[in-house]
Design a protein around this motif. Structure first.
Motif, PDB file in Angstrom:
ATOM      1  N   VAL A  75       0.842  -1.203   0.000  1.00  0.00           N
ATOM      2  CA  VAL A  75       0.000   0.000   0.000  1.00  0.00           C
ATOM      3  C   VAL A  75       0.875   1.251   0.000  1.00  0.00           C
ATOM      4  N   ALA A  76       1.977   1.228   0.773  1.00  0.00           N
ATOM      5  CA  ALA A  76       2.877   2.378   0.818  1.00  0.00           C
ATOM      6  C   ALA A  76       3.490   2.651  -0.547  1.00  0.00           C
ATOM      7  N   ILE A  77       3.812   1.598  -1.284  1.00  0.00           N
ATOM      8  CA  ILE A  77       4.355   1.774  -2.635  1.00  0.00           C
ATOM      9  C   ILE A  77       3.264   2.261  -3.582  1.00  0.00           C
ATOM     10  N   GLU A  78       2.093   1.682  -3.464  1.00  0.00           N
ATOM     11  CA  GLU A  78       0.960   2.041  -4.327  1.00  0.00           C
ATOM     12  C   GLU A  78       0.583   3.512  -4.171  1.00  0.00           C
ATOM     13  N   ASN A  79       0.613   4.017  -2.929  1.00  0.00           N
ATOM     14  CA  ASN A  79       0.155   5.382  -2.654  1.00  0.00           C
ATOM     15  C   ASN A  79       1.258   6.427  -2.716  1.00  0.00           C
ATOM     16  N   ALA A  80       2.500   6.016  -2.991  1.00  0.00           N
ATOM     17  CA  ALA A  80       3.602   6.979  -3.059  1.00  0.00           C
ATOM     18  C   ALA A  80       3.434   7.885  -4.273  1.00  0.00           C
ATOM     19  N   GLU A 101       8.320   9.609  -6.304  1.00  0.00           N
ATOM     20  CA  GLU A 101       8.966   8.965  -5.162  1.00  0.00           C
ATOM     21  C   GLU A 101       8.816   7.444  -5.161  1.00  0.00           C
ATOM     22  N   ARG A 102       8.066   6.917  -6.109  1.00  0.00           N
ATOM     23  CA  ARG A 102       7.703   5.501  -6.056  1.00  0.00           C
ATOM     24  C   ARG A 102       8.917   4.582  -6.194  1.00  0.00           C
ATOM     25  N   ALA A 103       9.835   4.910  -7.097  1.00  0.00           N
ATOM     26  CA  ALA A 103      11.020   4.060  -7.273  1.00  0.00           C
ATOM     27  C   ALA A 103      11.859   4.034  -6.000  1.00  0.00           C
ATOM     28  N   GLY A 104      12.040   5.214  -5.377  1.00  0.00           N
ATOM     29  CA  GLY A 104      12.810   5.264  -4.135  1.00  0.00           C
ATOM     30  C   GLY A 104      12.108   4.537  -3.008  1.00  0.00           C
ATOM     31  N   ARG A 105      10.784   4.664  -2.947  1.00  0.00           N
ATOM     32  CA  ARG A 105      10.009   3.963  -1.916  1.00  0.00           C
ATOM     33  C   ARG A 105      10.130   2.446  -2.088  1.00  0.00           C
TER      34      ARG A 105
END
Length: 304
Positions: free
Chosen positions: A107-112, A116-120
């Motif tokens: 969920v944290a990756i989905e909502n980034a 920022e998604r690649a870094g997350r």
């Protein structure tokens, strides 16, 4: 039944009919050592009258997900059904917690935000193993606090290593991941060592006594930090300075206080501040060792 089947026993076909367990499954249990049997002169498997109850118990335990090893212990009497169920339930709890951790990470990756998604993803992939998170943080502290006896070290860990929640929010997983990343950074470990000892520790003869004395000073200052008191000189600061002076065979003088303050070259390190901020956010307390440490240093600056 065949002509060479002894009286008082049942064939594998009859056992399958009585229990509803397929013949091939019964053969598997026999070959696994779960179900006892004998062979007739013609080589056929036969079972005693208790085999049906035993097989039904095996079938029911398997339906509840118990592994064959646990079932075998129940059958030989070395473990009760209740004990076997408790062990399996604990294993299931751990599996569920791991799944919840994984779900929160996804969920944290989905909502980034897109940028920022690649870094997350990189951050969270490093802590995909929930069980390794605490191990990494404990391994970070162990060499830094090497003189502490096990009981004192465990107490420090209890207060300063945030326990993993059973149902983490996505933001919590991100915070844990960032904290874990910091603990694997050699620079952070070196900086934390310097901050805790106010040096590399080579001038401190009795580290255990020093840690004990500093802990007493921190315990006195913690309520002031919790009450958001403005840092100020007082008995808490005096006890802190005295702990450092005694450990170095020095006296508490203005010169020593200036030296103690100026040796803190890592006090302004942003990574250390971030480390303690994450610890406070995850534990839900403002009285971390880092927070008390910074409060005492602010009080020390006033006297210098």
């Amino acid at each position: 039944m065949t002509e060479d089947t002894p009286h008082g026993v049942v064939s594998i076909g009859e056992l399958a009919r009585r229990t509803g367990v397929p013949v091939r499954t019964i053969r598997f249990y026999c070959d696994s050592g779960i179900l006892e049997y004998h062979r007739t002169g013609g080589g056929h498997r036969v079972f005693d009258a208790a085999a049906a109850d035993r097989l039904l118990l095996v079938r029911r335990l398997r339906a509840m997900g118990l592994p064959l090893a646990a079932i075998e212990r129940v059958l030989d009497g070395s473990e009760t059904i209740s004990e076997a169920a408790a062990v399996e339930r604990a294993a299931l709890d751990a599996e569920l917690e791991a799944l919840r951790w994984r779900r929160a990470a996804l969920v944290a990756i989905e909502n980034a935000p897109p940028e920022e998604r690649a870094g997350r993803l990189e951050l969270l992939a490093a802590v995909h193993d929930r069980g390794a998170v605490i191990e990494s943080i404990v391994a970070f502290w162990r060499p830094i606090l090497v003189p502490l006896p096990r009981e004192e070290f465990d107490s420090f860990i209890d207060m300063n290593v945030p326990p993993l929640p059973s149902e983490p929010a996505p933001a919590q997983v991100v915070a844990y991941a960032e904290l874990t990343t910091l603990t694997t950074d050699p620079h952070v470990k070196t900086a934390m060592t310097h901050q805790i000892w106010r040096s590399d520790g080579d001038r401190i003869s009795d580290r255990l006594q020093f840690v004990t004395s500093v802990a007493d000073a921190f315990e006195g200052a913690a309520p002031l930090v919790a009450a958001h008191e403005i840092p100020r000189p007082g008995p808490e600061l005096d006890q802190y300075v005295q702990a450092h002076a005694a450990a170095r065979h020095e006296r508490d003088t203005p010169r020593f206080r200036r030296e103690l303050l100026t040796t803190g070259t890592t006090d302004t390190d942003p990574l250390l501040h971030r480390f303690w901020r994450l610890t406070a956010d995850i534990t839900g307390t403002e009285t971390t060792v880092g927070a008390v440490h910074y409060w005492l240093l602010d009080a020390l600056r006033q006297t210098v």
